[in-house]
Design a protein around this motif. Structure first.
Motif, PDB file in Angstrom:
ATOM      1  N   ALA A 182       0.857  -1.182   0.000  1.00  0.00           N
ATOM      2  CA  ALA A 182       0.000   0.000   0.000  1.00  0.00           C
ATOM      3  C   ALA A 182       0.895   1.235   0.000  1.00  0.00           C
ATOM      4  CB  ALA A 182      -0.925  -0.004   1.210  1.00  0.00           C
ATOM      5  N   PRO A 183       1.612   1.469  -1.107  1.00  0.00           N
ATOM      6  CA  PRO A 183       2.627   2.534  -1.137  1.00  0.00           C
ATOM      7  C   PRO A 183       2.062   3.939  -0.999  1.00  0.00           C
ATOM      8  CG  PRO A 183       2.282   1.603  -3.335  1.00  0.00           C
ATOM      9  CD  PRO A 183       1.546   0.721  -2.380  1.00  0.00           C
ATOM     10  N   SER A 184       0.766   4.136  -1.258  1.00  0.00           N
ATOM     11  CA  SER A 184       0.186   5.472  -1.123  1.00  0.00           C
ATOM     12  C   SER A 184      -0.400   5.714   0.269  1.00  0.00           C
ATOM     13  CB  SER A 184      -0.907   5.691  -2.180  1.00  0.00           C
ATOM     14  OG  SER A 184      -2.019   4.850  -1.943  1.00  0.00           O
ATOM     15  N   ALA A 185      -0.216   4.756   1.168  1.00  0.00           N
ATOM     16  CA  ALA A 185      -0.822   4.850   2.492  1.00  0.00           C
ATOM     17  C   ALA A 185      -0.076   5.825   3.399  1.00  0.00           C
ATOM     18  CB  ALA A 185      -0.857   3.477   3.157  1.00  0.00           C
ATOM     19  N   LEU A 186      -0.814   6.341   4.376  1.00  0.00           N
ATOM     20  CA  LEU A 186      -0.236   7.051   5.501  1.00  0.00           C
ATOM     21  C   LEU A 186      -0.171   6.090   6.675  1.00  0.00           C
ATOM     22  CD1 LEU A 186      -2.126  10.486   5.442  1.00  0.00           C
ATOM     23  CD2 LEU A 186       0.337  10.172   5.140  1.00  0.00           C
ATOM     24  N   VAL A 187       0.942   6.088   7.392  1.00  0.00           N
ATOM     25  CA  VAL A 187       1.040   5.309   8.621  1.00  0.00           C
ATOM     26  C   VAL A 187       0.581   6.201   9.777  1.00  0.00           C
ATOM     27  CG1 VAL A 187       2.605   4.131  10.214  1.00  0.00           C
ATOM     28  CG2 VAL A 187       2.905   3.874   7.744  1.00  0.00           C
ATOM     29  N   VAL A 188      -0.389   5.708  10.549  1.00  0.00           N
ATOM     30  CA  VAL A 188      -0.972   6.494  11.639  1.00  0.00           C
ATOM     31  C   VAL A 188      -0.668   5.801  12.968  1.00  0.00           C
ATOM     32  CG1 VAL A 188      -3.072   7.513  12.594  1.00  0.00           C
ATOM     33  CG2 VAL A 188      -2.818   7.281  10.110  1.00  0.00           C
ATOM     34  N   PRO A 189       0.313   6.287  13.722  1.00  0.00           N
ATOM     35  CA  PRO A 189       0.592   5.701  15.044  1.00  0.00           C
ATOM     36  C   PRO A 189      -0.486   6.121  16.046  1.00  0.00           C
ATOM     37  CG  PRO A 189       2.476   6.961  14.171  1.00  0.00           C
ATOM     38  CD  PRO A 189       1.277   7.335  13.371  1.00  0.00           C
ATOM     39  N   ILE A 190      -0.903   5.184  16.886  1.00  0.00           N
ATOM     40  CA  ILE A 190      -1.862   5.484  17.948  1.00  0.00           C
ATOM     41  C   ILE A 190      -1.362   4.869  19.248  1.00  0.00           C
ATOM     42  CG2 ILE A 190      -4.219   5.139  18.805  1.00  0.00           C
ATOM     43  CD1 ILE A 190      -5.241   5.115  15.996  1.00  0.00           C
ATOM     44  N   THR A 191      -1.350   5.677  20.296  1.00  0.00           N
ATOM     45  CA  THR A 191      -0.996   5.186  21.620  1.00  0.00           C
ATOM     46  C   THR A 191      -2.264   4.875  22.404  1.00  0.00           C
ATOM     47  OG1 THR A 191       0.997   6.556  21.680  1.00  0.00           O
ATOM     48  CG2 THR A 191       0.205   5.682  23.782  1.00  0.00           C
ATOM     49  N   ILE A 192      -2.344   3.655  22.919  1.00  0.00           N
ATOM     50  CA  ILE A 192      -3.445   3.243  23.787  1.00  0.00           C
ATOM     51  C   ILE A 192      -2.894   3.121  25.199  1.00  0.00           C
ATOM     52  CG2 ILE A 192      -5.202   1.487  24.247  1.00  0.00           C
ATOM     53  CD1 ILE A 192      -4.914   0.659  21.274  1.00  0.00           C
ATOM     54  N   ASP A 193      -3.501   3.852  26.128  1.00  0.00           N
ATOM     55  CA  ASP A 193      -2.979   3.880  27.487  1.00  0.00           C
ATOM     56  C   ASP A 193      -4.060   3.504  28.494  1.00  0.00           C
ATOM     57  OD1 ASP A 193      -0.811   4.195  29.190  1.00  0.00           O
ATOM     58  OD2 ASP A 193      -1.197   6.315  29.556  1.00  0.00           O
ATOM     59  N   ASN A 194      -3.716   2.634  29.398  1.00  0.00           N
ATOM     60  CA  ASN A 194      -4.545   2.191  30.531  1.00  0.00           C
ATOM     61  C   ASN A 194      -5.577   1.118  30.191  1.00  0.00           C
ATOM     62  OD1 ASN A 194      -3.369   3.594  32.656  1.00  0.00           O
ATOM     63  ND2 ASN A 194      -4.579   5.441  32.255  1.00  0.00           N
ATOM     64  N   SER A 195      -5.624   0.668  28.955  1.00  0.00           N
ATOM     65  CA  SER A 195      -6.535  -0.434  28.628  1.00  0.00           C
ATOM     66  C   SER A 195      -6.176  -1.695  29.409  1.00  0.00           C
ATOM     67  CB  SER A 195      -6.487  -0.710  27.123  1.00  0.00           C
ATOM     68  OG  SER A 195      -7.212  -1.865  26.787  1.00  0.00           O
ATOM     69  N   TRP A 196      -4.908  -1.892  29.693  1.00  0.00           N
ATOM     70  CA  TRP A 196      -4.464  -3.092  30.411  1.00  0.00           C
ATOM     71  C   TRP A 196      -5.070  -3.173  31.805  1.00  0.00           C
ATOM     72  CZ3 TRP A 196      -1.631  -3.023  34.992  1.00  0.00           C
ATOM     73  CH2 TRP A 196      -1.141  -1.774  35.386  1.00  0.00           C
ATOM     74  N   ARG A 197      -5.438  -2.029  32.370  1.00  0.00           N
ATOM     75  CA  ARG A 197      -6.003  -2.024  33.719  1.00  0.00           C
ATOM     76  C   ARG A 197      -7.381  -2.693  33.781  1.00  0.00           C
ATOM     77  NH1 ARG A 197      -3.140   1.151  37.233  1.00  0.00           N
ATOM     78  NH2 ARG A 197      -1.593   2.554  36.280  1.00  0.00           N
ATOM     79  N   MET A 198      -8.016  -2.873  32.642  1.00  0.00           N
ATOM     80  CA  MET A 198      -9.281  -3.614  32.616  1.00  0.00           C
ATOM     81  C   MET A 198      -9.061  -5.063  33.035  1.00  0.00           C
ATOM     82  SD  MET A 198     -11.733  -1.532  31.640  1.00  0.00           S
ATOM     83  CE  MET A 198     -13.036  -2.477  30.848  1.00  0.00           C
ATOM     84  N   LEU A 199      -7.828  -5.541  32.868  1.00  0.00           N
ATOM     85  CA  LEU A 199      -7.495  -6.929  33.207  1.00  0.00           C
ATOM     86  C   LEU A 199      -6.492  -6.979  34.360  1.00  0.00           C
ATOM     87  CD1 LEU A 199      -7.129  -8.297  29.572  1.00  0.00           C
ATOM     88  CD2 LEU A 199      -9.132  -8.435  31.054  1.00  0.00           C
ATOM     89  N   ARG A 200      -6.519  -6.003  35.227  1.00  0.00           N
ATOM     90  CA  ARG A 200      -5.520  -5.928  36.305  1.00  0.00           C
ATOM     91  C   ARG A 200      -5.625  -7.105  37.272  1.00  0.00           C
ATOM     92  NH1 ARG A 200      -7.642  -0.693  39.614  1.00  0.00           N
ATOM     93  NH2 ARG A 200      -7.953   0.039  37.498  1.00  0.00           N
ATOM     94  N   TYR A 201      -6.836  -7.714  37.369  1.00  0.00           N
ATOM     95  CA  TYR A 201      -7.022  -8.865  38.254  1.00  0.00           C
ATOM     96  C   TYR A 201      -6.955 -10.182  37.491  1.00  0.00           C
ATOM     97  CZ  TYR A 201      -9.016  -5.137  41.160  1.00  0.00           C
ATOM     98  OH  TYR A 201      -9.227  -3.971  41.867  1.00  0.00           O
ATOM     99  N   GLY A 202      -6.615 -10.131  36.225  1.00  0.00           N
ATOM    100  CA  GLY A 202      -6.682 -11.317  35.386  1.00  0.00           C
ATOM    101  C   GLY A 202      -7.944 -11.266  34.530  1.00  0.00           C
ATOM    102  N   LYS A 203      -8.391 -12.404  34.079  1.00  0.00           N
ATOM    103  CA  LYS A 203      -9.568 -12.437  33.206  1.00  0.00           C
ATOM    104  C   LYS A 203     -10.866 -12.136  33.960  1.00  0.00           C
ATOM    105  CE  LYS A 203      -7.621 -15.660  29.832  1.00  0.00           C
ATOM    106  NZ  LYS A 203      -7.781 -16.966  29.125  1.00  0.00           N
ATOM    107  N   PHE A 204     -10.870 -12.351  35.268  1.00  0.00           N
ATOM    108  CA  PHE A 204     -12.077 -12.094  36.063  1.00  0.00           C
ATOM    109  C   PHE A 204     -11.678 -11.780  37.492  1.00  0.00           C
ATOM    110  CE2 PHE A 204     -15.771 -13.166  38.595  1.00  0.00           C
ATOM    111  CZ  PHE A 204     -16.815 -12.670  37.846  1.00  0.00           C
TER     112      PHE A 204
END
Length: 248
Positions: A182-204
């Motif tokens: 996709a040579p005509s594409a723009l690369v768009v970096p995105i930072t995702i922060d704090n999503s990991w805290r949804m699983l801070r206790y594990g899966k449940f």
């Protein structure tokens, strides 16, 4: 104390999450089968908005910072870090005008109402992590697809989710294949922060009261020097991570 409250709220969240997937599965089928791509894409967008609303039961809020006027008439390669499954609905919803398609593991392509249907019929590709040849062919196919239709490919170059908020080293191969096809594409970096805290206790149970932040960085032109683009993308993504800032 918060963890005690998390148990009943997580059960309630999972109930609404599951019902949302079940309700939107036939809606997707009708939209795709009878009305075609545009209707199906709209149903997927509203599915993911609904999934985000379900997380409000857990006290989750979202901030999506995108100060850039990103064009819709050219393909994009969206490159975020990866912390949990909660990364995906906001990208689909907030970047919906760019028609995001995903590089996903093949296990997600069956057995999950709504999610599997969209991955199989919505333009995303499913890769077998144990078959590098198959994976590369599918990623190449996605690159050609977004180049032809001016849509977006979403790839998580870490390969797997970070469970601590610290970004893992980026793997170059998949991103380079997308850029090449996709040579005509723009690369768009995105930072995702704090999503990991949804699983801070594990899966449940799930974590409560999390504010998940998405930061869209300056798009980068795809050029022949793929290594330079990759390095710039990784630097941009990591720069807005709370875990990265606290270690500087």
């Amino acid at each position: 104390m918060q963890k005690i409250f998390a148990y009943p709220l997580t059960l309630l969240y999972q109930l609404f999450f599951g019902l949302t997937l079940l309700v939107f599965h036939p809606i997707q089928w009708v939209c795709f089968t009878i009305f075609g791509y545009r209707a199906h894409k709209a149903s997927v967008s509203f599915l993911n908005l609904s999934l985000m609303r379900c997380t409000h039961i857990l006290g989750t809020t979202y901030t999506f910072n995108n100060p850039h006027n990103i064009p819709t008439n050219r393909p994009l390669i969206i490159v975020p870090n990866h912390q949990s499954m909660h990364d995906i609905p906001p990208i689909i919803w907030y970047m919906r005008k760019h028609h995001p398609k995903f590089v996903s593991k093949k296990e997600l392509g069956k057995g999950i109402p709504s999610v599997s249907y969209n991955l199989r019929h919505g333009g995303s590709v499913l890769i077998d992590r144990k078959d590098s040849r198959q994976s590369l062919v599918e990623i190449e196919k996605l690159g050609k697809y977004i180049e032809k239709h001016n849509r977006s490919a979403v790839i998580f170059p870490e390969g797997t989710r970070s469970r601590t908020g610290h970004a893992k080293p980026f793997k170059a191969t998949g991103l380079k294949i997308l850029m090449k096809n996709a040579p005509s594409a723009l690369v768009v970096p995105i930072t995702i922060d704090n999503s990991w805290r949804m699983l801070r206790y594990g899966k449940f149970p799930n974590g409560l009261g999390n504010r998940i932040t998405f930061t869209v960085h300056q798009p980068i032109e795809v050029k022949d020097n793929f290594d330079s683009v990759l390095a710039g993308t990784e630097k941009a993504v990591k720069s807005a991570l709370t875990s990265f800032q606290t270690t500087q």
